[in-house]
Design a protein around this motif. Structure first.
Motif, PDB file in Angstrom:
ATOM      1  N   SER A 160       0.825  -1.209   0.000  1.00  0.00           N
ATOM      2  CA  SER A 160       0.000   0.000   0.000  1.00  0.00           C
ATOM      3  C   SER A 160       0.857   1.257   0.000  1.00  0.00           C
ATOM      4  O   SER A 160       0.585   2.221  -0.733  1.00  0.00           O
ATOM      5  CB  SER A 160      -0.922   0.005   1.218  1.00  0.00           C
ATOM      6  OG  SER A 160      -1.808  -1.090   1.184  1.00  0.00           O
ATOM      7  N   ALA A 161       1.936   1.244   0.823  1.00  0.00           N
ATOM      8  CA  ALA A 161       2.811   2.415   0.895  1.00  0.00           C
ATOM      9  C   ALA A 161       3.498   2.666  -0.451  1.00  0.00           C
ATOM     10  O   ALA A 161       3.630   3.814  -0.901  1.00  0.00           O
ATOM     11  CB  ALA A 161       3.851   2.213   1.994  1.00  0.00           C
ATOM     12  N   LEU A 162       3.929   1.605  -1.097  1.00  0.00           N
ATOM     13  CA  LEU A 162       4.571   1.745  -2.399  1.00  0.00           C
ATOM     14  C   LEU A 162       3.588   2.270  -3.440  1.00  0.00           C
ATOM     15  O   LEU A 162       3.935   3.118  -4.275  1.00  0.00           O
ATOM     16  CB  LEU A 162       5.147   0.401  -2.845  1.00  0.00           C
ATOM     17  CG  LEU A 162       6.443  -0.029  -2.147  1.00  0.00           C
ATOM     18  CD1 LEU A 162       6.711  -1.516  -2.385  1.00  0.00           C
ATOM     19  CD2 LEU A 162       7.614   0.809  -2.662  1.00  0.00           C
ATOM     20  N   THR A 163       2.399   1.753  -3.411  1.00  0.00           N
ATOM     21  CA  THR A 163       1.384   2.209  -4.369  1.00  0.00           C
ATOM     22  C   THR A 163       1.117   3.697  -4.189  1.00  0.00           C
ATOM     23  O   THR A 163       1.033   4.464  -5.161  1.00  0.00           O
ATOM     24  CB  THR A 163       0.090   1.405  -4.190  1.00  0.00           C
ATOM     25  OG1 THR A 163       0.360   0.019  -4.396  1.00  0.00           O
ATOM     26  CG2 THR A 163      -0.966   1.873  -5.187  1.00  0.00           C
ATOM     27  N   ARG A 164       0.986   4.145  -2.916  1.00  0.00           N
ATOM     28  CA  ARG A 164       0.754   5.568  -2.652  1.00  0.00           C
ATOM     29  C   ARG A 164       1.918   6.414  -3.177  1.00  0.00           C
ATOM     30  O   ARG A 164       1.721   7.510  -3.708  1.00  0.00           O
ATOM     31  CB  ARG A 164       0.559   5.808  -1.155  1.00  0.00           C
ATOM     32  CG  ARG A 164      -0.787   5.348  -0.625  1.00  0.00           C
ATOM     33  CD  ARG A 164      -1.077   5.967   0.748  1.00  0.00           C
ATOM     34  NE  ARG A 164      -0.047   5.615   1.729  1.00  0.00           N
ATOM     35  CZ  ARG A 164      -0.087   4.519   2.474  1.00  0.00           C
ATOM     36  NH1 ARG A 164      -1.094   3.651   2.344  1.00  0.00           N
ATOM     37  NH2 ARG A 164       0.858   4.273   3.349  1.00  0.00           N
TER      38      ARG A 164
END
Length: 940
Positions: A38-42
């Motif tokens: 999720s952090a990478l996607t953001r």
């Protein structure tokens, strides 16, 4: 194309259960890789916009990055090892940089920095209700003692011009969070300081001193003593500590009870606590992780107690043992000389296995083969490195009389030896390590060359065993003449194993004639130059087998009268006799230590008097090892007590050149190698002769080259007598009074059959903070990985020179990273500094061979000589190894070459220092015996 029509994405890794993650508020939650995803996607959405969310490319990239981060984290995580949220974010940042997603990584870095600054400001605000607290062992929370933190950091930076206490404190504050454990609090300033090493290498000493603060409290607490408030208080507490330390070690069954019988007041008065401050971080962390005595993982041995324990252990049988122990301690703690790793591990303990290397010959029968493999296990158990001579074992297709069958050759048995070395891992301290040797005329030599390949039948591969060719001079002559070479099975040519020089040549040609008459059943004829090319090709592709030379090792051996040298050891510096007959089996043993040349030079050159004193004391220490040693097999004990060989070598050669402003690739460096080794040789031989007068000659002295007044420098002529014109070109210059020493040796005898060998010194060089052995500078800036973690290594000599010229700045650090630690392409660096600080792959390895040749003439054994080649070619490799032969070298070690691909150029500075620089990657793998890249450490 719609999303459903696109190629399916790789599955995300399943979250690992049982691995706790510590949040910044102190709470612990289970690890969940979906949060990384999720952090990478953001992060990608922030940079590439909202449309990136629908992109299958981004989804695939995120899945791959998530898996890479998880794999990196899980190497060290587990139910008993929590991950910190900062550690996870560090790995995310690194994965983005490695993947080339620089814009996303930059955004991610800025986001982290912004929040870190806010947390740091809040953490240092005394009015803030969120000021972090530390969680004690009983679970209670108490405010972090920021005053003590400032005092400890200030003390650690004291006297170090390049250290910045404010930066260390600022970095520490970033790591503080509410509810952190006491151990994490101890580690925080250490990590903060080590992250600054690339800005100035003085921060390596800061990190070490901060670790030392933790170690003092740990050791005193383990003994039930109140820890000293700081380093200054420690000096007055050492007598109290030493008595408690020895009692604890004896009670645990770890220390020899005789250690407590020393005059403790006398030896304690000799301790120099200030020498703890001489450690760099790599050195002290290595000592902490692998050498200091502990109980249940809690260290109770301080560094100066460690050196004193080794010194006392080596002085146990001296008449005035306190006086000798103090002398030994002063050398060790002053980094003037360092014993090998087995000696450091075990001296003074209840199992003092102090020897470094063991050489064996494998007999040609099943009981003998498996007995030798069993011996390997017993020798390896207590930290010995092994060299096995496999030449006697019959080859593929040879007749087996007992079953009337045919042999499968030597390779299946070597596979078993390989797996045994993996299984017996030296008490968990380091990998078991063995090197197999085979003579070039053995019928299985072509299969032997492929043992380290990653392709082919895995049952005929030894992925963990080092291998080395034992090459006779006759083979090199055939290569140079482009003649044929015949391979035999040793059961039909057994005499070749024990012959060398002209006798080997005569017998070998007789076997060829017999084969031509049909009197040999198993043989094969090949073109010598084709076999040589295969040897060099495999050496380049796999790092093995190494090239070692049988005839120089034997013709120049002082013990020619007592047997044959059939192999070298794990690291190619030991050349001792071995036998495999049941009635006279001998396993050769060698005991090692190394003089630190960096501590024996100034700008004006060598301190000859100090070097003489150091060498004399070091030889005495090594001779003591033989009598104190714990032998795991009887054949090793018999051999060691009969011949009493030792191997005194050197390290810090590159540092000594830096101090004298001598470029390694120069005639002056070659002359220094000659001069320094002559001094060591002279005083080592003289010291052994004096010990013979005091303690008696070794048992097999009569008939040795020593007894004939033939010293190592003289034995060069014995080799020359068997070489044709152009086959031995070696400078024979001498400077000292060798005639007087010859007479002294003849009249007094020698205490030791062998006295010198230059080992790799990988780990002990780390401890003392110098470049290993005779190695060139690896890089000016890189990350070194070993069992203790990843360490940023910066060349302090270079930093000093650049700082004096106003050139040491963040731009220079970035340039060094970009150019893999080399100066050659950095335009603003002066030419004289580029020459002085040229790295291993910038130097023509012919200079290494020339210096090694000058040392070899003074050595009764050999040296671990790595060669480096930036742009390998068959022609270049052939020229390099033929030059080694012509210069009279006995052995060579690893061939190291650069990879075709470039390393990552990360410019990140993080809390643990792991991303500060990147170690260059080579196509040659690290030694199987080593943890430290790029050096071997099994002997050291």
């Amino acid at each position: 194309m719609t999303l459903t029509q696109e190629k399916p994405l790789p599955p995300s890794p399943a979250p690992k259960s049982g691995v706790p993650v510590i949040r910044r508020n102190g709470e612990t939650t289970p690890f969940d890789s979906s949060k990384i995803s999720s952090a990478l996607t953001r992060a990608f959405l922030d940079v590439e916009g909202t449309d990136a969310g629908a992109s299958s490319r981004v989804r695939a990239v995120v899945a791959g990055l998530t898996e890479a981060v998880e794999l990196a984290l899980m190497r060290h995580a587990g139910p008993d090892r929590a991950l910190h949220i900062e550690e996870i974010q560090d790995q995310v940042e690194l994965a983005l940089m490695r993947g080339g997603h620089h814009a996303v990584a930059r955004s991610y870095v800025l986001y982290r920095e912004e929040h870190a600054r806010a947390r740091a400001a809040e953490a240092t605000d005394p009015t803030s209700e969120k000021q972090p607290k530390v969680r004690l062992a009983d679970g209670t929370l108490t405010p972090i003692d920021t005053d003590r933190l400032k005092r400890v950091v200030g003390e650690a930076c004291e006297g170090l011009a390049g250290a910045n206490s404010e930066q260390v404190l600022a970095g520490t504050r970033k790591l503080l969070y509410d509810g952190m454990g006491a151990e994490e609090l101890d580690q925080a300033p250490v990590l903060a300081a080590r992250a600054l090493v690339e800005t100035d290498p003085d921060h390596s000493f800061v990190s070490a001193r901060l670790l030392l603060d933790r170690l003092r409290r740990e050791a005193f607490g383990a003994l039930g003593l109140t820890p000293p408030a700081d380093h200054a208080e420690l000096s007055g507490r050492y007598p109290e500590y030493l008595a408690a330390y020895l009692r604890r070690g004896v009670d645990l069954g770890q220390l020899d009870p005789a250690m407590a019988e020393f005059d403790l007041d006398r030896v304690a008065a000799a301790i120099k606590p200030e020498r703890d401050l001489d450690f760099g971080f790599l050195g002290l962390q290595t000592l902490y992780d692998r050498y200091l005595l502990h109980s249940g993982g809690t260290r109770y041995e301080l560094p100066q107690a460690f050196f004193l324990r080794v010194a006392m252990g080596l002085a146990l049988r001296e008449v005035d043992r306190e006086e000798r122990a103090i002398g030994f301690y002063r050398l060790l703690s002053g980094f003037d000389v360092m014993c090998s790793t087995p000696t450091l591990f075990n001296a003074g303990t209840t199992r003092p296995q102090l020897s470094s290397c063991f050489l064996t010959t494998i007999p040609d029968d099943l009981p003998g083969i498996f007995g030798a493999i069993s011996d390997n296990a017993l020798l390896s158990k207590y930290a010995g490195g092994l060299g096995n001579d496999w030449t006697p074992v019959r080859g593929i297709g040879a007749h087996i009389r007992g079953t009337n069958g045919v042999s499968q050759g030597v390779v299946p048995f070597m596979k078993i030896a390989n797996d045994t070395a993996v299984a017996v891992n030296q008490g968990g301290k380091r990998k078991g390590a063995v090197c197999g040797y085979l003579e070039t005329w053995h019928i299985d030599v072509e299969e032997f060359l492929e043992l380290r390949k990653n392709t082919g039948d895995d049952r005929r591969r030894t992925h963990d065993m080092n291998t080395a060719n034992w090459v006779p001079d006759e083979f090199l002559r055939r290569v140079r003449a482009d003649a044929e070479w015949t391979l035999f099975s040793p059961d039909e040519a057994a005499d070749l194993h024990n012959l060398y020089g002209d006798e080997f040549t005569t017998a070998y040609r007789a076997h060829e004639e017999a084969a031509a008459r049909g009197e040999r059943k198993v043989f094969r004829t090949v073109r010598a130059v084709e076999l040589w090319r295969r040897m060099l090709t495999m050496l380049f592709e796999t790092g093995h087998p190494w090239i070692t030379f049988k005839d120089p090792c034997n013709l120049r051996s002082p013990q020619r009268h007592a047997g044959v040298v059939h192999s070298s050891n794990l690291c190619t510096e030991i050349t001792l006799n071995t036998t495999a007959t049941p009635d006279a089996e001998e396993v050769a043993v060698c005991n090692l230590a190394s003089v630190n040349l960096a501590r024996h030079v100034g700008a004006g050159g060598l301190d000859r008097e100090k070097l003489a004193r150091t060498v004399r004391t070091a030889v005495r220490m090594l001779d003591n090892v033989i009598d104190i040693n714990f032998y795991t097999i009887g054949s090793a004990r018999r051999s060691n007590l009969r011949h009493r060989p030792v191997g005194l070598g050197l390290m810090g050669h590159q540092d000594a050149l830096f101090t004298q402003r001598i470029p390694l690739a120069s005639d002056r460096a070659v002359e220094f190698a000659d001069e320094s080794m002559e001094l060591i040789s002279y005083h080592a031989i003289s010291a052994s002769a004096d010990l013979a007068a005091e303690r008696g000659r070794y048992a097999t002295f009569a008939g040795s080259l020593w007894s004939q007044g033939v010293l190592p420098i003289d034995s060069v002529e014995l080799l020359a007598a068997t070489r044709a014109e152009g086959e031995l070109e070696l400078d024979r210059t001498t400077r000292l009074d060798w005639a007087a020493l010859r007479e002294k040796v003849r009249s007094q005898g020698m205490r030791n059959s062998n006295v010198m060998a230059i080992a790799p010194t990988a780990t002990i060089a780390n401890i003392t903070g110098v470049n290993p052995s005779i190695e060139p500078l690896y890089r000016n800036l890189y990350v070194k990985a070993n069992m203790s973690g990843d360490f940023t290594v910066v060349n302090p000599y270079l930093v000093r020179d650049l700082a004096e010229r106003g050139l040491w700045d963040p731009v220079m650090v970035g340039d060094l990273k970009y150019f893999d630690g080399a100066l050659g392409q950095i335009e603003r660096v002066p030419a004289e500094l580029k020459e002085l600080y040229a790295t291993a792959f910038e130097i023509d390895s012919r200079w290494l061979i020339e210096a090694a040749a000058r040392r070899q003439k003074w050595l009764d054994q050999a040296q671990s000589l790595n060669l480096y080649i930036a742009r390998p070619s068959g022609r270049e490799l052939d020229a390099l190894y033929q030059l080694a032969w012509v210069r009279g070298l006995k052995t060579t070690y690893y061939l190291r070459s650069q990879a075709a691909t470039k390393v990552e150029k990360s410019t990140l500075v993080t809390t643990d220092g792991r991303l500060n620089a990147v170690a260059p990657v080579t196509v040659t793998p690290a030694p199987a015996c080593a943890i430290d890249d790029p050096e071997c450490e099994a002997c050291q």
